[in-house]
Design a protein around this motif. Sequence first.
Motif, PDB file in Angstrom:
ATOM      1  N   ALA A 198      35.594  36.964  46.519  1.00  0.00           N
ATOM      2  CA  ALA A 198      36.984  37.388  46.707  1.00  0.00           C
ATOM      3  C   ALA A 198      37.615  36.603  47.855  1.00  0.00           C
ATOM      4  CB  ALA A 198      37.037  38.885  46.976  1.00  0.00           C
ATOM      5  N   LEU A 199      36.859  36.429  48.941  1.00  0.00           N
ATOM      6  CA  LEU A 199      37.398  35.679  50.071  1.00  0.00           C
ATOM      7  C   LEU A 199      37.599  34.210  49.698  1.00  0.00           C
ATOM      8  CD1 LEU A 199      35.356  37.313  52.950  1.00  0.00           C
ATOM      9  CD2 LEU A 199      37.748  37.684  52.310  1.00  0.00           C
ATOM     10  N   ILE A 249      45.996  38.360  46.069  1.00  0.00           N
ATOM     11  CA  ILE A 249      44.974  37.805  45.172  1.00  0.00           C
ATOM     12  C   ILE A 249      43.580  38.155  45.668  1.00  0.00           C
ATOM     13  CG2 ILE A 249      43.972  35.648  44.326  1.00  0.00           C
ATOM     14  CD1 ILE A 249      46.753  34.510  44.120  1.00  0.00           C
ATOM     15  N   VAL A 250      43.379  38.015  46.981  1.00  0.00           N
ATOM     16  CA  VAL A 250      42.057  38.335  47.534  1.00  0.00           C
ATOM     17  C   VAL A 250      41.739  39.818  47.307  1.00  0.00           C
ATOM     18  CG1 VAL A 250      40.734  38.529  49.669  1.00  0.00           C
ATOM     19  CG2 VAL A 250      42.065  36.469  49.205  1.00  0.00           C
ATOM     20  N   ALA A 267      38.714  41.381  45.013  1.00  0.00           N
ATOM     21  CA  ALA A 267      37.698  42.303  45.532  1.00  0.00           C
ATOM     22  C   ALA A 267      37.559  43.510  44.608  1.00  0.00           C
ATOM     23  CB  ALA A 267      38.051  42.737  46.945  1.00  0.00           C
ATOM     24  N   LEU A 268      38.684  44.010  44.134  1.00  0.00           N
ATOM     25  CA  LEU A 268      38.634  45.136  43.191  1.00  0.00           C
ATOM     26  C   LEU A 268      38.049  44.694  41.853  1.00  0.00           C
ATOM     27  CD1 LEU A 268      42.131  46.738  43.867  1.00  0.00           C
ATOM     28  CD2 LEU A 268      39.897  47.723  44.411  1.00  0.00           C
ATOM     29  N   ILE A 285      43.231  40.419  32.664  1.00  0.00           N
ATOM     30  CA  ILE A 285      44.650  40.449  32.332  1.00  0.00           C
ATOM     31  C   ILE A 285      45.474  40.922  33.527  1.00  0.00           C
ATOM     32  CG2 ILE A 285      46.375  41.647  30.939  1.00  0.00           C
ATOM     33  CD1 ILE A 285      44.316  41.619  28.654  1.00  0.00           C
ATOM     34  N   PHE A 286      45.036  42.016  34.139  1.00  0.00           N
ATOM     35  CA  PHE A 286      45.843  42.546  35.238  1.00  0.00           C
ATOM     36  C   PHE A 286      45.668  41.723  36.503  1.00  0.00           C
ATOM     37  CE2 PHE A 286      45.432  46.079  32.278  1.00  0.00           C
ATOM     38  CZ  PHE A 286      46.773  46.324  32.080  1.00  0.00           C
ATOM     39  N   GLY A 287      44.460  41.183  36.682  1.00  0.00           N
ATOM     40  CA  GLY A 287      44.244  40.323  37.843  1.00  0.00           C
ATOM     41  C   GLY A 287      45.103  39.081  37.774  1.00  0.00           C
TER      42      GLY A 287
END
Lengths: 240, 205, 205, 216, 216
Positions: free
Chosen positions: E109-110, E129-130, E134-135, E174-176
């Motif tokens: 994520a980072l 975005i980060v 992470a989620l 899709i949601f990301g």
Amino acid sequence: MLTYLSNPQRFMAFSAWAAPLFFAAAVIALGVGLPWSLVFSPADYQQGETVRIMYVHVPAAWWSMGVFAFMAAASFVGLVWRHALADVAARAAAPIGATLAGLCLITGSLWGAPTWGTWWEWDGRMTSMLVLFVTYLGYIALWSAIEDEEKAARLAAILCLVGAINLPIVHFSVEWWSTLHQPASIVRSGGSAIHPSMLGPLLTMAAGYLFLFGALVMMNMRAAIFRRRVESARARGGEA
Amino acid sequence: MSGSGPFQDKPSLRVESLTLKRGERILVRDLSFVAAPGAFVEVRGGNGAGKTTLLRALAGFLKPSAGRIVFDGAEEPSLTMHYVGHLNALKGGASVRAHLRYWAGLFGVAERDDEALSRLSLAAQADLPARVLSQGQARRLALSRLVIAKRPVWLLDEPAAALDAQGRAVLAALIEAHRADGGVVVAAVHEALGPAPSQTLTVGV
Amino acid sequence: MSGSGPFQDKPSLRVESLTLKRGERILVRDLSFVAAPGAFVEVRGGNGAGKTTLLRALAGFLKPSAGRIVFDGAEEPSLTMHYVGHLNALKGGASVRAHLRYWAGLFGVAERDDEALSRLSLAAQADLPARVLSQGQARRLALSRLVIAKRPVWLLDEPAAALDAQGRAVLAALIEAHRADGGVVVAAVHEALGPAPSQTLTVGV
Amino acid sequence: MSAFVATFKRDVALMWTGGGALAPVGYFLGATMLVPLAMGPDRALLEAAGPPLVWIAAALAVLATLERLFQADLEDGSLEQMLLSPAPLEMLVLAKGLAMWCVVGLPIALAGAPAAIALQAPIELVPAIVLSLALGMAAFIGVGLVGAALTAGVKRGGVLIALIVLPFFAPPIIFGSAVAVGDAVAAALSILAGCALGATALGPIAAAGALRLQAE
Amino acid sequence: MSAFVATFKRDVALMWTGGGALAPVGYFLGATMLVPLAMGPDRALLEAAGPPLVWIAAALAVLATLERLFQADLEDGSLEQMLLSPAPLEMLVLAKGLAMWCVVGLPIALAGAPAAIALQAPIELVPAIVLSLALGMAAFIGVGLVGAALTAGVKRGGVLIALIVLPFFAPPIIFGSAVAVGDAVAAALSILAGCALGATALGPIAAAGALRLQAE
Ligand code: HEM
Ligand SMILES: Nc1ncnc2c1ncn2[C@@H]1O[C@H](COP(=O)(O)OP(=O)(O)OP(=O)(O)O)[C@@H](O)[C@H]1O
Ligand SMILES: Nc1ncnc2c1ncn2[C@@H]1O[C@H](COP(=O)(O)OP(=O)(O)OP(=O)(O)O)[C@@H](O)[C@H]1O
Ligand SMILES: [Mg+2]
Ligand SMILES: [Mg+2]
């Protein structure tokens, strides 16, 4: 009925006459439905003759989801009550469901070319149908990758139950994303929004698909049971 | 070995002032010995003494820190020796017979599945996938490579591991027959295998 | 066991008309026995007879086709028994001591690394990664779980595999001490472990 | 039966019983499917950006298949036995690579046709794309053998091998993508053929060298 | 020390000695690096199509790390020992998933920050975005646990797990991707949080069920 059939012996006796019967019903329904829908039903005032693809496409779409629901139910029974026959049923249905999903995708994209001017578009419904198709493939691949049948059955059942989460997504995707694809017009609250002259052949075709599915599933199951009997006979022979 | 007669060329194994290390530890220091045709060398030593290390060096997997390993009277090491180690080299998905066929191809020898199966009493398991074999059955399958590959020098690391009494008797008979044909056997063991060794090496201190 | 005294509750193991299958083969048919506190049950049988299958069923990994396995006088099976099978359950990258610490946590008991290391003569290897252990050292590490977990019922599958003479003596002493504390030992073996068994089960025909 | 043929046959059989091409092709198609999911339904954008991404999906699919290639052999002792064969290890590695190309590479190349169409590649380019993928797969596998051999001793080597191998995947991806967008197709194809040849010739040699060290 | 903590610590330590986050992050950055290579030097195209592809790279990176998660435990006997623990298997699986999120998910994520910038994402979106990655990683790992458990007994399961898991990766992707292009960010983030929660809650339960069968 289900508990009655859960015994393989009785299932074999039942399916020995039921499978041909379903097959005959399928032949009749499709024999009526195909000419009715492809030749005698009216052309659409907007889409013209291409609307006839609907009679292949829509039942394939419905039953590809219906078959997965059937598999999920069978998987649940197999997992909880350890009915070997339920596992066999789920496995037997998978290739049929995958074929239906494939048919829905192919006819959909054949239909899309004249109506939307594209073979393929990444809208919610098509995408989620493709996702369902891939889920079928994954389910079949898992079955074929695990050699121990009993273990494979229960692992595949877990996958099937988890994969069932996808079904509502496929159905509601149109409302969530609202893009190209038609929203539900037949199965919806507030009554059907399709002309009766089209509804007749459509429902006949859907019934034909269902009977064909029933016949094929029973035939696949019979083949699987025969194969298992031969194998266990061979194993007992090897032991002696 | 039954039906195929003694070896044409009878190589012997000569080890000259061999030193072997693992990490920083010296496990074998300045070891020399000769195993002539018909010899049965027993390698002894406690857990972690270096038996496996020695055998793997003899098989050519491990480069010695010093010294030499020579197969006298042999064209090529790979045609001269065979190694059965702690690992059985089985693939769970392949059947017992498929393993025997593959090994025949791999070692460039004629297929003799049925002989190998009957020698190791695996005939009933011939069509089972290796995955379902019991520990001892898997070991028998690994040992059947000795019958298939038919090399004059055998390097065996605890060959009797997981074998039952019948299996150990089979192994003892294989070793005796091999020696009678002029072969050499080097085996690391914790307990005697049966045939009286012609020589005992002790590794470690 | 040294320093911690006999078990509070002394469970016994009761098996009632147990039937076990692998694939289509019935390996154990209608087996019944009771192992009371202090019992040492030796399980015998040739390669592939079903010893491992029986022990894995007792450990709860395998569902019986018929029959029951009961630990009388015990709260919970997972607190009652421990299993050491053919596989050592080691991670090459973790040190010997890290394994002992992890197991203490996993089994919910106090850490006693040093006791385990000295009992199994692994003190010199405490900081080595498991990857470099010899076969026998790895087996000792697996057996050290018995000291760590301290469960009253031990299920051992060829526990002496790969052990040298000293290792077998240690194992025999562990078993004797465990029995004296009122524990139960069920062990599949090809050769006697040392302590005289109170009962011998033979599987297969 | 020579050691080469025996190794080839065994590997084909093992991959086949392990599910055959179904899983790698599924991975490939699945990964291409993710692209439009991520990029959203903008048709023009997909048309411009989509087709080259077929190559990324193909590269990652073959990578996922490669990684356990030698690790399993090392862990179960099969590698030791390969070293005991009179045949040179290079030949055996080549046989394994060839088996992988047949069972995984070729099916992925064929699956490239529907994938390219789904990602909006012009229909007339599809044969060239399939051909280029078949060549590119050979290049990927040749390079991948080296990566698999280098990381055979590492647990969870999956990501490590990717790290090692991806830089070498760049040239086939660049020229393969050129084919996918119809850029100087003939030239790109001949360069791909060169990559395939080079990787097939050199890969097994380097891989065998690495494997000899792994067996120590 | 509870079994949960012991499992978490051990897995973190093992992943760390196995190279830690270096390899997955390298894979992630390597895969994002392939994107501009494949798409060519057209800046405007990259700006439009690039940022969502960060999500594909992330999904595939976590997939590559997942696959051996339980397979190793099954093969070396560790799984049997986990079953002997008084702690429920579900908890132990959750601990393993959590360890993976810490050692692999969070670093990826980072690393999403430089990757997104390299793929021309607007700088002001980078924190979102980060966070979304992470989620998303939590959702991927939760689903991935099930895939890893189902395929633990299969040799070369790497591609099979992908096939099984990729359909479930679709919603987070899709949601990301919506977050990556700045589309209804708050709503997308809350849906991602829902996916993460659901996968974390249900994943270990299904995975533990599958693992019990694998041990038979
Ligand atoms: C590959 C492309 C396509 C796919 C994957 C697809 C998928 C589906 C699915 C899954 C359904 C069942 C929906 C439900 O009952 O929940 C459906 C129904 C339907 N589709 Fe398609 N479709 C595609 C293309 C098309 C095209 C191009 C048209 C026509 C222009 C079309 C018209 C319809 C109609 C009229 C229904 C019935 C709707 C209802 O009453 O529920 N589809 N399709
Ligand atoms: N990198 C290393 N650093 C330190 N010691 C090492 C290293 N690698 C191996 N060793 C030690 O070298 C020895 C290897 O022994 P080997 O496997 O040859 O023993 P063995 O005689 O076969 O024992 P066993 O009877 O247990 O099989 C072990 O004591 C091991 O701890
Ligand atoms: N799916 C299957 N089909 C047929 N036979 C099977 C199957 N799975 C296992 N077996 C057989 O069941 C037996 C399992 O035996 P098990 O491992 O319990 O033996 P064991 O007594 O522990 O032997 P060993 O002393 O060799 O360890 C073997 O004979 C094996 O071949
Ligand atoms: Mg040894
Ligand atoms: Mg056994």
